[in-house]
Design a protein around this motif. Structure first.
Motif, PDB file in Angstrom:
ATOM      1  N   SER A  92       0.743  -1.314  -0.243  1.00 40.69           N
ATOM      2  CA  SER A  92       0.047   0.008   0.113  1.00 40.69           C
ATOM      3  C   SER A  92       0.860   1.082  -0.162  1.00 40.69           C
ATOM      4  CB  SER A  92      -1.033  -0.011   1.250  1.00 40.69           C
ATOM      5  OG  SER A  92      -0.274  -0.089   2.521  1.00 40.69           O
ATOM      6  N   ASN A  93       1.851   1.300   0.955  1.00 38.72           N
ATOM      7  CA  ASN A  93       2.903   2.495   0.708  1.00 38.72           C
ATOM      8  C   ASN A  93       3.459   2.867  -0.453  1.00 38.72           C
ATOM      9  OD1 ASN A  93       2.258   3.596   3.479  1.00 38.72           O
ATOM     10  ND2 ASN A  93       3.414   1.888   4.522  1.00 38.72           N
ATOM     11  N   ASN A  94       4.036   1.604  -0.942  1.00 37.11           N
ATOM     12  CA  ASN A  94       4.690   1.669  -2.346  1.00 37.11           C
ATOM     13  C   ASN A  94       3.743   2.100  -3.338  1.00 37.11           C
ATOM     14  OD1 ASN A  94       6.639   1.331  -4.286  1.00 37.11           O
ATOM     15  ND2 ASN A  94       5.906  -0.541  -4.900  1.00 37.11           N
ATOM     16  N   ALA A  95       2.453   1.681  -3.531  1.00 37.58           N
ATOM     17  CA  ALA A  95       1.466   2.163  -4.503  1.00 37.58           C
ATOM     18  C   ALA A  95       1.209   3.701  -4.213  1.00 37.58           C
ATOM     19  CB  ALA A  95       0.116   1.451  -4.371  1.00 37.58           C
ATOM     20  N   THR A  96       0.993   4.194  -2.941  1.00 40.01           N
ATOM     21  CA  THR A  96       0.764   5.649  -2.733  1.00 40.01           C
ATOM     22  C   THR A  96       1.853   6.442  -2.983  1.00 40.01           C
ATOM     23  OG1 THR A  96      -0.816   4.918  -0.891  1.00 40.01           O
ATOM     24  CG2 THR A  96      -0.184   7.009  -0.865  1.00 40.01           C
ATOM     25  N   ASP A  97       3.276   5.957  -2.772  1.00 37.58           N
ATOM     26  CA  ASP A  97       4.418   6.597  -3.029  1.00 37.58           C
ATOM     27  C   ASP A  97       4.576   6.969  -4.478  1.00 37.58           C
ATOM     28  OD1 ASP A  97       7.090   7.513  -2.196  1.00 37.58           O
ATOM     29  OD2 ASP A  97       7.670   5.874  -3.653  1.00 37.58           O
ATOM     30  N   LYS A  98       4.093   5.904  -5.448  1.00 37.11           N
ATOM     31  CA  LYS A  98       4.334   6.194  -6.854  1.00 37.11           C
ATOM     32  C   LYS A  98       3.407   7.271  -7.443  1.00 37.11           C
ATOM     33  CE  LYS A  98       7.760   3.516  -7.251  1.00 37.11           C
ATOM     34  NZ  LYS A  98       7.800   2.848  -5.824  1.00 37.11           N
ATOM     35  N   LEU A  99       2.109   7.119  -6.552  1.00 35.22           N
ATOM     36  CA  LEU A  99       0.918   8.226  -6.906  1.00 35.22           C
ATOM     37  C   LEU A  99       1.474   9.442  -6.700  1.00 35.22           C
ATOM     38  CD1 LEU A  99      -2.380   6.244  -5.854  1.00 35.22           C
ATOM     39  CD2 LEU A  99      -1.487   6.576  -8.214  1.00 35.22           C
ATOM     40  N   GLU A 100       2.144   9.627  -5.346  1.00 33.37           N
ATOM     41  CA  GLU A 100       2.631  10.996  -4.776  1.00 33.37           C
ATOM     42  C   GLU A 100       3.499  11.354  -5.828  1.00 33.37           C
ATOM     43  OE1 GLU A 100       1.988  14.243  -2.375  1.00 33.37           O
ATOM     44  OE2 GLU A 100       0.935  12.159  -2.397  1.00 33.37           O
ATOM     45  N   LYS A 101       4.352  10.555  -6.312  1.00 36.24           N
ATOM     46  CA  LYS A 101       5.690  11.256  -7.248  1.00 36.24           C
ATOM     47  C   LYS A 101       5.227  11.397  -8.326  1.00 36.24           C
ATOM     48  CE  LYS A 101       9.395   8.607  -5.407  1.00 36.24           C
ATOM     49  NZ  LYS A 101       8.933   8.313  -4.027  1.00 36.24           N
TER      50      LYS A 101
END
Length: 347
Positions: free
Chosen positions: A141-150
């Motif tokens: 979940s954190n990896n997915a959100t991190d990519k969206l944030e970037k």
């Protein structure tokens, strides 16, 4: 922040410490600060990939100290410095304690823990211990959100002169005639597959983790009827593939019906029910499942038919992006009803 423990050995040499770390699963690495890669500092790391035991690993540096320091600490010329990051897992902290304990037993000396004091090990009760399933879902979940944030960071300041000129045209008819020259339209259309990749990654990897670590899901695998080639059977025997991976690949995680079928069968989660709620994003209220369907259809039309949506703009695309964030939050809330502790870093 980090926990740093330095062992001032009584009878260690560089060679003996190198041999010791290698025997205990550490690997030689280069420090990211080039100036610290020298003959007086040898850098190593321990990282356990199995069952998500490590989140950042344990860093270890064999250091050569001055004669004055040797006298002050009553120690050998070569000492051992260890470090775990604040984000390190319970198992990383446990390994740091262990490596200091057995190093001290073999080479003697005293140690200093910058959090707990002289000859004090890390109090593991200060750190939560998560199950492999909890850790995997947190990472996913954190990896997915991190990519969206970037991606969001990249687009926040995006400007295009042609797009700006077209947007300022007051006559809608003229604007409609020339809007196919707007490069932003191509950009936002081409970035929709990125969003679908995040959707597929989140749903497929979460599903795989449940199959691998959840007892009830593993029990359901025995009732699965999938044709497996002999080559795949051999890959499983040779640890090159897993049953969980084969089952996961039998479902299409870019399709709502397929996702729902997989999750209902194994996790007893009805995706349509979870995502049927209405949410407010950028002052607009919509049903999440409908917006997800819109994103998936837009990706399919663009990829397979090169169908360009000439109505898309920054506002619409950001609405899609934020919808994916909402979906992840809703799914994590559903996972937590299964008594799972998931560390989710919402931006």
């Amino acid at each position: 922040m980090s926990v740093e423990i330095t062992l001032y050995t009584k009878k260690a040499t560089k060679t003996s410490l190198v041999k010791f770390l290698l025997e205990n699963g550490f690997q030689k690495i280069k420090h990211f600060i080039e100036e610290l890669n020298n003959t007086n500092a040898l850098h190593y790391i321990w990282y356990e990939f199995e069952n998500y035991q490590s989140s950042s690993g344990v860093e270890a540096t064999i250091q050569k100290i001055s004669s004055e320091e040797q006298s002050n600490y009553q120690c050998s010329e070569w000492i051992l410095h260890t470090r775990t990051r604040s984000s390190a897992s319970f198992e990383d902290k446990q390994k740091q304690n262990e490596i200091i304990r057995i190093t001290r037993r073999q080479f003697g000396g005293s140690f200093y823990n910058d959090w707990y004091g002289t000859n004090k090990y890390i109090n593991l009760d200060d750190y939560p211990k998560f199950s492999p399933l909890e850790k995997s879902l947190s990472i996913i979940s954190n990896n997915a959100t991190d990519k969206l944030e970037k991606l969001k960071d990249c687009l926040e300041g995006y400007q295009n002169e042609t797009s700006d000129i077209i947007s300022k045209i007051e006559h809608d008819f003229i604007k409609s005639l020339i809007k196919d020259n707007d490069p932003s339209i191509i950009l936002y259309n081409s970035l929709i597959p990125f969003l679908v990749s995040v959707i597929e990654y989140f749903f497929s990897q979460s599903f795989y983790s449940f199959l691998k670590y959840d007892p009830s899901c593993r029990e359901n695998i025995t009732s699965e009827k999938i044709k497996i080639d002999i080559s795949e059977v051999l890959n499983i025997n040779n640890n090159k593939n897993t049953i969980e991976s084969i089952v996961t690949k039998s479902y299409n995680f870019q399709n709502i019906e397929s996702i729902n079928k997989a999750y209902k069968r194994y996790l007893n989660i009805d995706i349509r029910s979870v995502l049927s709620c209405k949410k407010k994003v950028d002052s607009k209220i919509f049903r999440v499942i409908n917006k997800l369907d819109e994103i998936l259809n837009a990706r399919h039309s663009f990829v397979h038919e090169l169908d360009i949506n000439y109505e898309i703009n920054k506002e619409i695309y950001f609405g899609y992006l934020k919808t994916i964030e909402v979906i992840i939050e809703l799914m994590l809330a559903e996972f937590k009803t299964k008594n799972l502790n998931i560390e989710y870093n919402k931006y």
